[in-house]
Design a protein around this motif. Structure first.
Motif, PDB file in Angstrom:
ATOM      1  N   VAL A 183      28.402  54.785  28.901  1.00 24.34           N
ATOM      2  CA  VAL A 183      27.555  54.547  27.725  1.00 24.34           C
ATOM      3  C   VAL A 183      26.307  53.767  28.113  1.00 24.34           C
ATOM      4  O   VAL A 183      25.192  54.092  27.683  1.00 24.34           O
ATOM      5  CB  VAL A 183      28.351  53.801  26.635  1.00 24.34           C
ATOM      6  CG1 VAL A 183      27.440  53.451  25.454  1.00 24.34           C
ATOM      7  CG2 VAL A 183      29.530  54.642  26.147  1.00 24.34           C
ATOM      8  N   ARG A 184      26.473  52.737  28.929  1.00 25.00           N
ATOM      9  CA  ARG A 184      25.315  51.915  29.323  1.00 25.00           C
ATOM     10  C   ARG A 184      24.251  52.751  30.026  1.00 25.00           C
ATOM     11  O   ARG A 184      23.056  52.521  29.843  1.00 25.00           O
ATOM     12  CB  ARG A 184      25.779  50.773  30.231  1.00 25.00           C
ATOM     13  CG  ARG A 184      26.584  49.691  29.528  1.00 25.00           C
ATOM     14  CD  ARG A 184      26.947  48.579  30.504  1.00 25.00           C
ATOM     15  NE  ARG A 184      27.892  47.637  29.898  1.00 25.00           N
ATOM     16  CZ  ARG A 184      29.086  47.337  30.404  1.00 25.00           C
ATOM     17  NH1 ARG A 184      29.493  47.910  31.534  1.00 25.00           N
ATOM     18  NH2 ARG A 184      29.873  46.483  29.793  1.00 25.00           N
ATOM     19  N   ARG A 185      24.676  53.696  30.842  1.00 18.85           N
ATOM     20  CA  ARG A 185      23.706  54.529  31.556  1.00 18.85           C
ATOM     21  C   ARG A 185      22.982  55.484  30.614  1.00 18.85           C
ATOM     22  O   ARG A 185      21.877  55.946  30.908  1.00 18.85           O
ATOM     23  CB  ARG A 185      24.403  55.336  32.662  1.00 18.85           C
ATOM     24  CG  ARG A 185      24.820  54.495  33.860  1.00 18.85           C
ATOM     25  CD  ARG A 185      25.023  55.381  35.100  1.00 18.85           C
ATOM     26  NE  ARG A 185      26.023  56.414  34.864  1.00 18.85           N
ATOM     27  CZ  ARG A 185      27.295  56.315  35.205  1.00 18.85           C
ATOM     28  NH1 ARG A 185      27.750  55.204  35.779  1.00 18.85           N
ATOM     29  NH2 ARG A 185      28.148  57.308  34.964  1.00 18.85           N
ATOM     30  N   ALA A 186      23.606  55.771  29.456  1.00 19.12           N
ATOM     31  CA  ALA A 186      23.036  56.753  28.522  1.00 19.12           C
ATOM     32  C   ALA A 186      22.049  56.151  27.526  1.00 19.12           C
ATOM     33  O   ALA A 186      21.279  56.888  26.907  1.00 19.12           O
ATOM     34  CB  ALA A 186      24.161  57.453  27.762  1.00 19.12           C
ATOM     35  N   ILE A 194      22.074  42.696  23.379  1.00 20.36           N
ATOM     36  CA  ILE A 194      23.389  43.257  23.060  1.00 20.36           C
ATOM     37  C   ILE A 194      23.777  44.268  24.130  1.00 20.36           C
ATOM     38  O   ILE A 194      22.967  45.107  24.538  1.00 20.36           O
ATOM     39  CB  ILE A 194      23.364  43.936  21.675  1.00 20.36           C
ATOM     40  CG1 ILE A 194      23.115  42.911  20.575  1.00 20.36           C
ATOM     41  CG2 ILE A 194      24.670  44.685  21.413  1.00 20.36           C
ATOM     42  CD1 ILE A 194      22.944  43.513  19.192  1.00 20.36           C
ATOM     43  N   ASP A 195      25.005  44.186  24.598  1.00 20.17           N
ATOM     44  CA  ASP A 195      25.488  45.125  25.607  1.00 20.17           C
ATOM     45  C   ASP A 195      25.363  46.546  25.077  1.00 20.17           C
ATOM     46  O   ASP A 195      25.722  46.835  23.925  1.00 20.17           O
ATOM     47  CB  ASP A 195      26.948  44.803  25.947  1.00 20.17           C
ATOM     48  CG  ASP A 195      27.452  45.560  27.161  1.00 20.17           C
ATOM     49  OD1 ASP A 195      27.516  46.809  27.103  1.00 20.17           O
ATOM     50  OD2 ASP A 195      27.761  44.908  28.172  1.00 20.17           O
ATOM     51  N   GLY A 196      24.878  47.449  25.916  1.00 20.01           N
ATOM     52  CA  GLY A 196      24.653  48.825  25.495  1.00 20.01           C
ATOM     53  C   GLY A 196      25.901  49.557  25.041  1.00 20.01           C
ATOM     54  O   GLY A 196      25.817  50.545  24.308  1.00 20.01           O
TER      55      GLY A 196
END
Length: 316
Positions: A183-186, A194-196
């Motif tokens: 998810v973070r990479r997307a 806020i954390d992705g």
């Protein structure tokens, strides 16, 4: 469990106002913080519901401290009408509902609720039904995108869904760490810090546990169970739940409809209600609490009271 301090405890207790001889329900037992405070505040009877069997097991110590006064029920709070009726309870003097995820669930990596520590991608509060891993590995892209957009309010839901499908084609997504990284990479980095992965994890948790449906059913059941003078106190932690609570209480107290307050006709059309709103605006935690417990920052407390039936009018 004695060290568990629930969010907005002072405000909840001041609004609920427990009294001796009354019967209350803690609809979201969790760590037992509200329950312990209610039992200590008055010589009352308390029923406590939780869908998590671990929470019910933890409650045994508190039940032993208050023999005959605390009754633990393993059930969903959306089913409280049937669960309590089966035990002879058809009316309550107060209900408290904390809609946040239990700290115990968040802090236990093996439950799979949080990306802060790696664990199996589970997220089930009650240990039944499909897990988060089953959803991310089987749902079509469009349905995944809908869940992430609707329940996570994630603007980049389609990108996240596409990334999940690409990743699961290589190997099943089975851990919180792998999903969080996907998810973070997307998604672009959030300037707020806020954390992705936050919004997508929230969305999946809500979907896995049907949390919004539970809130709607629980609110309706709680209002039905309230005796005259009985109070319903609800603490919500994100906008989707808070909107449901706000709308349900507005409808119950005859404030719903969305009409302008400047429209006299709209004011005249309001019907008499069985309930009174105790919180015209949601209460928020104080600065000292948010400093001590950052998880409390998003909390909103709303409450209403069932009115005593009006005396019948006597006609000459």
């Amino acid at each position: 469990m004695n060290n568990h301090i629930p969010v907005m405890l002072q405000e909840v207790m001041a609004t609920l106002r427990p009294r001796s001889g009354a019967t209350y329900l803690d609809a979201t037992f969790g760590g037992g913080g509200y329950a312990a405070a209610i039992l200590a505040a008055a010589d009352c009877t308390l029923w406590a519901i939780d869908r998590d069997p671990d929470a019910i097991a933890r409650g045994a110590t508190l039940a032993a401290r208050y023999p005959g006064r605390l009754h633990l029920v393993h059930a969903r709070f959306g089913d409280m009408l049937d669960s309590l009726a089966a035990r002879g309870v058809t009316q309550l003097d107060g209900v408290v509902m904390d809609l946040g995820v239990s700290s115990f669930q968040l802090d236990e990596a093996e439950r799979g609720f949080s990306f802060r520590a790696d664990g199996p991608l589970d997220m089930r509060m009650g240990r039944d039904g499909p897990s988060a891993a089953q959803l991310v590995n089987t749902l079509p892209e469009a349905e995944l995108a809908r869940i992430i957009a609707e329940f996570g309010e994630e603007r980049h839901a389609r990108r996240v869904a596409r990334a999940i499908l690409r990743a699961r084609a290589e190997a099943p997504i089975e851990t919180t760490a792998r999903l969080a990284e996907i998810v973070r990479r997307a998604v672009p980095r959030d300037p707020s810090g806020i954390d992705g992965a936050t919004r997508s994890f929230q969305a999946l948790r809500i979907a896995v546990n049907d949390e919004l449906g539970e809130v709607e059913r629980g609110l309706a059941a709680a209002m039905h169970l309230l005796a005259p003078g009985g109070r319903l106190v609800v603490v919500a932690f994100h906008s989707l739940e808070d909107r449901i609570v706000k709308r349900a209480m507005a409808e119950a107290t005859g404030r719903a409809g969305g009409a302008s307050r400047h429209d006299p006709a709209a004011l005249l059309s309001r019907t008499a209600s069985d309930f009174a709103l105790l919180t015209p605006r949601a209460l928020r935690p104080g600065g000292a609490e948010t400093d001590a417990n950052p998880r409390s920052r998003s909390a909103r407390l709303r409450a209403l009271e069932r009115l005593a039936p009006s005396s019948p009018q006597v006609h000459a």
